[in-house]
Design an enzyme around this catalytic site. Structure first.
Site, PDB file in Angstrom:
ATOM      1  CG  ASP A   1       6.305   4.246  -1.429  1.00 63.27           C
ATOM      2  OD1 ASP A   1       6.421   3.007  -1.300  1.00 63.27           O
ATOM      3  OD2 ASP A   1       6.314   5.028  -0.458  1.00 63.27           O
TER       4      ASP A   1
ATOM      5  CG  ASP B   1       3.655   1.193   3.373  1.00 66.64           C
ATOM      6  OD1 ASP B   1       2.453   0.977   3.537  1.00 66.64           O
ATOM      7  OD2 ASP B   1       4.521   0.288   3.348  1.00 66.64           O
TER       8      ASP B   1
ATOM      9  N   GLY C   1      10.926   2.918   3.289  1.00 60.71           N
ATOM     10  CA  GLY C   1      11.315   2.431   1.962  1.00 60.71           C
ATOM     11  C   GLY C   1      12.136   1.158   1.976  1.00 60.71           C
ATOM     12  CB  ILE C   2      14.814  -0.173   3.973  1.00 61.37           C
ATOM     13  CG1 ILE C   2      14.514   0.155   5.435  1.00 61.37           C
ATOM     14  CG2 ILE C   2      15.634   0.950   3.336  1.00 61.37           C
ATOM     15  CD1 ILE C   2      15.750   0.206   6.305  1.00 61.37           C
TER      16      ILE C   2
ATOM     17  NE  ARG D   1       7.439  -7.376   7.848  1.00 59.88           N
ATOM     18  CZ  ARG D   1       6.653  -8.366   7.441  1.00 59.88           C
ATOM     19  NH1 ARG D   1       6.717  -9.542   8.032  1.00 59.88           N
ATOM     20  NH2 ARG D   1       5.820  -8.204   6.422  1.00 59.88           N
TER      21      ARG D   1
ATOM     22  CB  SER E   1       4.933  -3.077   2.109  1.00 64.21           C
ATOM     23  OG  SER E   1       4.085  -3.794   2.968  1.00 64.21           O
TER      24      SER E   1
ATOM     25  CG  ASP F   1       6.751   8.087   2.045  1.00 59.97           C
ATOM     26  OD1 ASP F   1       7.118   7.121   1.345  1.00 59.97           O
ATOM     27  OD2 ASP F   1       6.468   7.973   3.248  1.00 59.97           O
TER      28      ASP F   1
HETATM   29  C1  BG6 Z   1       7.904   0.136   3.030  1.00 60.01           C
HETATM   30  C2  BG6 Z   1       7.925   1.033   4.237  1.00 60.01           C
HETATM   31  O1  BG6 Z   1       6.899   0.542   2.166  1.00 60.01           O
HETATM   32  O2  BG6 Z   1       7.677  -1.216   3.421  1.00 60.01           O
HETATM   33  C3  BG6 Z   1       8.927   0.541   5.250  1.00 60.01           C
HETATM   34  O3  BG6 Z   1       8.264   2.354   3.839  1.00 60.01           O
HETATM   35  C4  BG6 Z   1       8.633  -0.909   5.600  1.00 60.01           C
HETATM   36  O4  BG6 Z   1       8.878   1.345   6.394  1.00 60.01           O
HETATM   37  C5  BG6 Z   1       8.631  -1.745   4.336  1.00 60.01           C
HETATM   38  O5  BG6 Z   1       9.600  -1.419   6.500  1.00 60.01           O
HETATM   39  C6  BG6 Z   1       8.327  -3.211   4.589  1.00 60.01           C
HETATM   40  O6  BG6 Z   1       7.004  -3.338   5.009  1.00 60.01           O
HETATM   41  P1  BG6 Z   1       6.323  -4.681   5.497  1.00 60.01           P
HETATM   42  O7  BG6 Z   1       4.847  -4.333   5.428  1.00 60.01           O
HETATM   43  O8  BG6 Z   1       6.701  -5.755   4.537  1.00 60.01           O
HETATM   44  O9  BG6 Z   1       6.787  -4.931   6.878  1.00 60.01           O
HETATM   45 MG    MG Z   2       6.804   5.081   1.504  1.00 56.12          MG
END
Ligand code: BG6
Ligand code: MG
Length: 217
Positions: A9, A11, A46-47, A49, A117, A171
């Site tokens: 992962d 973030d 992990g979820i 945006r 993300s 995480d």
């Molecule tokens: C994940 C994070 O990696 O990415 C989440 O753990 C976040 O907290 C998700 O909401 C989406 O990220 P982004 O950068 O597309 O807004």
């Molecule tokens: Mg993460």
């Protein structure tokens, strides 16, 4: 298990962007007139945006917004978040990560990023890892976020690895669940309270060796 590949992962595992996500969601919540605790924030990890926004709005008991208004809020949060990630440098790679990744490469294991993300590309570029991983599956390449296994299954496919021979570092509780749903082993990085379902938990990557995988078999 005949270990073939390791999926990370991004973030909160490779870089500490989890704190930037929290700061931006908290700022949005505050602007909307309520607070977001660090405990509530765990559910956003992990979820996607948009799914995160839905949870934030639920915390604030805000249930009257149109899709367009929600999109504007998600965009606002992402603009604050973006300001922070655009300032990142290779120094922001979390302690021990670089050395561990080099060890994996020397041992000829395949490595991938499996992230929800849509900002993963920017972050990898900022920290000098644009062309480092054998595969990068991010939020732009998936239809379902963790705990759905899609992101990890796609990573394994791109690496031409059997999911049963992949190990995931995560995480987020949703990420541990996603790894298991993909038929993979999951190593939690962080606190045992949050990551209790992981097959193994480490506080960070300092002093981690390849021998860690022996503990999974
Ligand atoms: C994940 C994070 O990696 O990415 C989440 O753990 C976040 O907290 C998700 O909401 C989406 O990220 P982004 O950068 O597309 O807004
Ligand atoms: Mg993460």
């Amino acid at each position: 298990m005949n270990l073939e590949a390791i999926i990370f992962d991004l973030d909160g595992v490779i870089v500490d962007t989890a704190i930037f996500h929290y700061q931006a969601w908290k700022r949005l919540a505050n602007e909307l007139g309520f607070d977001l605790t660090i405990h509530q924030n765990e559910h956003l990890k992990g979820i996607s945006r948009f799914e995160s926004l839905e949870i934030v709005l639920e915390v604030g008991k805000i249930n009257h917004l149109t899709k367009k208004e929600k999109e504007e809020l998600a965009t606002r949060k992402n603009e604050w978040y973006s300001e922070n990630i655009h300032k990142m440098t290779p120094d922001d790679i979390l302690p021990g990560v670089k050395v561990f990744l080099e060890k994996l490469k020397s041992a000829k294991y395949k490595i991938a990023i499996g992230s929800s993300s849509k900002n993963a590309g920017v972050i990898l570029e900022r920290i000098g890892y644009s062309n480092y991983f054998d595969a990068v599956i991010d939020g732009n390449k998936i239809s379902f976020s963790k705990p759905d296994p899609e992101v990890f299954i796609k990573a394994a496919k791109e690496l031409k690895a059997d999911p049963r021979n992949c190990v995931v570092f995560e995480d987020a509780a949703a990420g541990i669940e996603a790894a298991h749903n993909a038929g993979m082993k999951a190593i939690g990085v962080g606190s045992p309270e949050v990551l209790c379902k992981a097959d193994l938990i480490v506080p960070d990557f300092r002093n981690i060796n390849i021998s860690i995988f022996d503990k999974l078999i």
